[in-house]
Scaffold this active site. Sequence first.
Site, PDB file in Angstrom:
ATOM      1  N   GLU A 142       0.814  -1.217   0.000  1.00 26.76           N
ATOM      2  CA  GLU A 142       0.000   0.000   0.000  1.00 26.76           C
ATOM      3  C   GLU A 142       0.852   1.274   0.000  1.00 26.76           C
ATOM      4  O   GLU A 142       0.852   2.059   0.949  1.00 26.76           O
ATOM      5  CB  GLU A 142      -0.958   0.013   1.191  1.00 26.76           C
ATOM      6  CG  GLU A 142      -2.020  -1.063   1.128  1.00 26.76           C
ATOM      7  CD  GLU A 142      -2.982  -1.030   2.297  1.00 26.76           C
ATOM      8  OE1 GLU A 142      -4.103  -1.549   2.162  1.00 26.76           O
ATOM      9  OE2 GLU A 142      -2.612  -0.479   3.374  1.00 26.76           O
ATOM     10  N   CYS A 153      12.042  15.649   3.697  1.00 29.24           N
ATOM     11  CA  CYS A 153      13.355  15.575   4.329  1.00 29.24           C
ATOM     12  C   CYS A 153      14.453  16.091   3.396  1.00 29.24           C
ATOM     13  O   CYS A 153      14.209  16.421   2.229  1.00 29.24           O
ATOM     14  CB  CYS A 153      13.642  14.139   4.766  1.00 29.24           C
ATOM     15  SG  CYS A 153      13.997  13.010   3.391  1.00 29.24           S
ATOM     16  N   CYS A 156      14.902  14.106   0.202  1.00 33.33           N
ATOM     17  CA  CYS A 156      13.904  14.472  -0.805  1.00 33.33           C
ATOM     18  C   CYS A 156      14.249  15.806  -1.458  1.00 33.33           C
ATOM     19  O   CYS A 156      14.023  15.985  -2.662  1.00 33.33           O
ATOM     20  CB  CYS A 156      12.507  14.534  -0.175  1.00 33.33           C
ATOM     21  SG  CYS A 156      11.794  12.907   0.155  1.00 33.33           S
ATOM     22  N   GLU A 312      -6.713  -7.433  -1.117  1.00 31.67           N
ATOM     23  CA  GLU A 312      -7.312  -7.458   0.213  1.00 31.67           C
ATOM     24  C   GLU A 312      -8.801  -7.126   0.071  1.00 31.67           C
ATOM     25  O   GLU A 312      -9.149  -6.031  -0.356  1.00 31.67           O
ATOM     26  CB  GLU A 312      -6.655  -6.451   1.155  1.00 31.67           C
ATOM     27  CG  GLU A 312      -5.210  -6.751   1.487  1.00 31.67           C
ATOM     28  CD  GLU A 312      -4.622  -5.773   2.500  1.00 31.67           C
ATOM     29  OE1 GLU A 312      -5.413  -5.038   3.156  1.00 31.67           O
ATOM     30  OE2 GLU A 312      -3.386  -5.725   2.636  1.00 31.67           O
ATOM     31  N   TRP A 320     -10.520   0.601  11.155  1.00 26.51           N
ATOM     32  CA  TRP A 320      -9.974   1.931  10.934  1.00 26.51           C
ATOM     33  C   TRP A 320     -10.966   3.028  10.565  1.00 26.51           C
ATOM     34  O   TRP A 320     -10.633   4.205  10.735  1.00 26.51           O
ATOM     35  CB  TRP A 320      -8.873   1.869   9.873  1.00 26.51           C
ATOM     36  CG  TRP A 320      -9.259   1.121   8.633  1.00 26.51           C
ATOM     37  CD1 TRP A 320      -9.035  -0.204   8.390  1.00 26.51           C
ATOM     38  CD2 TRP A 320      -9.955   1.620   7.495  1.00 26.51           C
ATOM     39  NE1 TRP A 320      -9.539  -0.559   7.162  1.00 26.51           N
ATOM     40  CE2 TRP A 320     -10.109   0.538   6.589  1.00 26.51           C
ATOM     41  CE3 TRP A 320     -10.467   2.874   7.143  1.00 26.51           C
ATOM     42  CZ2 TRP A 320     -10.758   0.682   5.366  1.00 26.51           C
ATOM     43  CZ3 TRP A 320     -11.097   3.019   5.925  1.00 26.51           C
ATOM     44  CH2 TRP A 320     -11.238   1.930   5.051  1.00 26.51           C
ATOM     45  N   GLU A 360      -4.394  -3.918  14.781  1.00 26.93           N
ATOM     46  CA  GLU A 360      -5.542  -4.394  14.004  1.00 26.93           C
ATOM     47  C   GLU A 360      -6.367  -5.455  14.729  1.00 26.93           C
ATOM     48  O   GLU A 360      -7.006  -6.291  14.095  1.00 26.93           O
ATOM     49  CB  GLU A 360      -5.059  -4.916  12.643  1.00 26.93           C
ATOM     50  CG  GLU A 360      -4.479  -3.818  11.761  1.00 26.93           C
ATOM     51  CD  GLU A 360      -3.998  -4.321  10.414  1.00 26.93           C
ATOM     52  OE1 GLU A 360      -4.002  -5.549  10.189  1.00 26.93           O
ATOM     53  OE2 GLU A 360      -3.621  -3.481   9.577  1.00 26.93           O
TER      54      GLU A 360
END
Length: 666
Positions: A142, A153, A156, A312, A320, A360
Amino acid sequence: MTVGVCYFPEHWPHERWERDIEQMAEAGIEYVRMAEFSWSRIEPESGEIDLSWLDEAVSLISDHGMEAVLCTPTATPPKWLIDQHPSILQEEPDGTPRHYGSRRHYCFNSPAYREETRRIVSTMADHFADNPHVAGWQTDNEYGCHETIRCWCDDCATAFREWLRERYGDIESLNEAWGTTFWSQHLRSFDEVDPPRHTAAEHHPSRLLDYYRFSADSAVDYNAIHADLLREADDDWFIAHNFMGDFDSCDAFRFADDLDLFTWDSYPTGFAQDRRPAAASPNELRAGDPDQVGMNHDLYRGAKQQPFWVMEQQPGDVNWPPYAPQPGEGAMRLWAHHAVAHGADAVLYFRWRRCREGQEQYHAGLRKQDGSPDRGYHDADQAATELAELDLDTVDADVALLHEYDNLWATNIQPHAPDWEYWTHMRQYYAALRARSVQADVVHPDRDLSGYDAIVTPALHLVDDALAATLEGAVEDGTELLLTVRSGTKDRANKLPGVPAPGPLTDLVGATVDQHESVPERLDRQVTYDGESYEFRTFAEWLDTDDATTVGSYVGGVGDGRAAITEHEFGAGHVAYCGVWPEADLADAVVTDLLDRADVGYSERLPTGVRAAQRDGYTWVMNFTSDPVSVALPEDARLVVGDDTVDAFGATVYEGEAADLSVDEG
């Protein structure tokens, strides 16, 4: 058609594994995905690799006639690695590190993390190379979940400057493209460019758009490390990634060259609550919004224009979203059929057992934490039985819905209205197609469009001459085109061009935008179209016609009588331009007129929450509501699953055309 499951053997006592896997086989499971969060189990200390436990799990899966899908474990770098290389942590715009303690806390542009990624992926790939029981791999997990595509940062910053050098060549070209004279933002060198960190007012929209592009490219580049190493080890494996629904910052299309298979993670009752502005209805809280889920199915099918997987699938209640209602009875079976109807070749439920530890624990599995069947287990078992008999080609869609993440980013950077939301606008047209049982491919504008009878382009905001020429060629050859509000407004650098919208599309549309406005509910929001009165919302454009014909006009307000919707004959086709964000009835009227001109068949308008989809000669009728519905099947239909009454949260499948059915809520 196959059903699978996601399994975490490392969460359970070793003596339980064989029974778990045996029960998977009894339920008709064919694929078992593992190891996406297992780095600290694979490498508990730096350099100490233990893959024996995963070897055993793969072997047990094979012994029971199934195949394993393994994952590279890079979504969860372990604590010892963070301690060795604290620079791999992402940073917020204000410089706050995203610390260890959950997941996805690494930066795509960290040189140290890229090196560690090469090491762990190579280790796993070499270990399992030529293992006949491993069907393929999922890279990471994901990308971008928890808002982690974009990092601010120093690594980056360095990478962004190099990205800009490659894109623009010299700093003056960047200054010209962005328009840095505004607010004294002229830059003397690429070294002066920083990420768009926390500032007093809004950032320059061109700078933001390029940073969003750069960040998306960084994820693509990082994913290529995984894909290249896996292919080098065993080129018989498929390489996939599990994307997410209605997700803004990760450009899925850019991964097409490196992935063999697109997959995504489908959680209908959660998405209905947290991925759109509208409040979820009672039916949506039990089964989700079929058009929200369906558009994501069609996006990931369209990304490579081939079948996809749901990696999934929601198995029950989840942890969530704001609320976690139990899905409707049968909904977990319905979701599998819905995915297959839209082009899925496999649906994997997440997860096998409810976890007893960690973040979870309130996420259901097909089985409860004690191993006994949960509600989703019976649905998965039934879906596996029903789908096992179907050997299907991919979806053959007559309509293309054009989508480009750059347009999403640009309009959301400057929404010009608090209720502008790109996905919601796009879905208004998608829902109009789906309510008429019409399948659509969600595709990037640079894909081959020659096979489509009709094209719908919601908010095609950033347009250059090349894209305009592509669309002109399609319409000249007879394709019917529908353009929508905010199209052709900006150039590719996110600046207004020197001509009115729709800019390079003006010859195609035969009209220009004289004025635009964002419209709150308390102002007049009504148009006439084909002699009928309709409501619109949020955004409106007053059109000046040249060669186009006015077919819709404003009623009331300061734009009273101005053109709102136009049609233009162009070559062998036509171009419709809808200069408002239509409510559902107007969207249906505009879309059905497009389908009529394109000679695309469609059904009677289906009730809210009921959808039909056709794939390879089969039609699914799917009921996302809590009341049964009656279906008037075509005379020559042959029932395959169910009957002409579709139960609440149920599905019926028949051989025959979707355009020939009708549904009665009574």
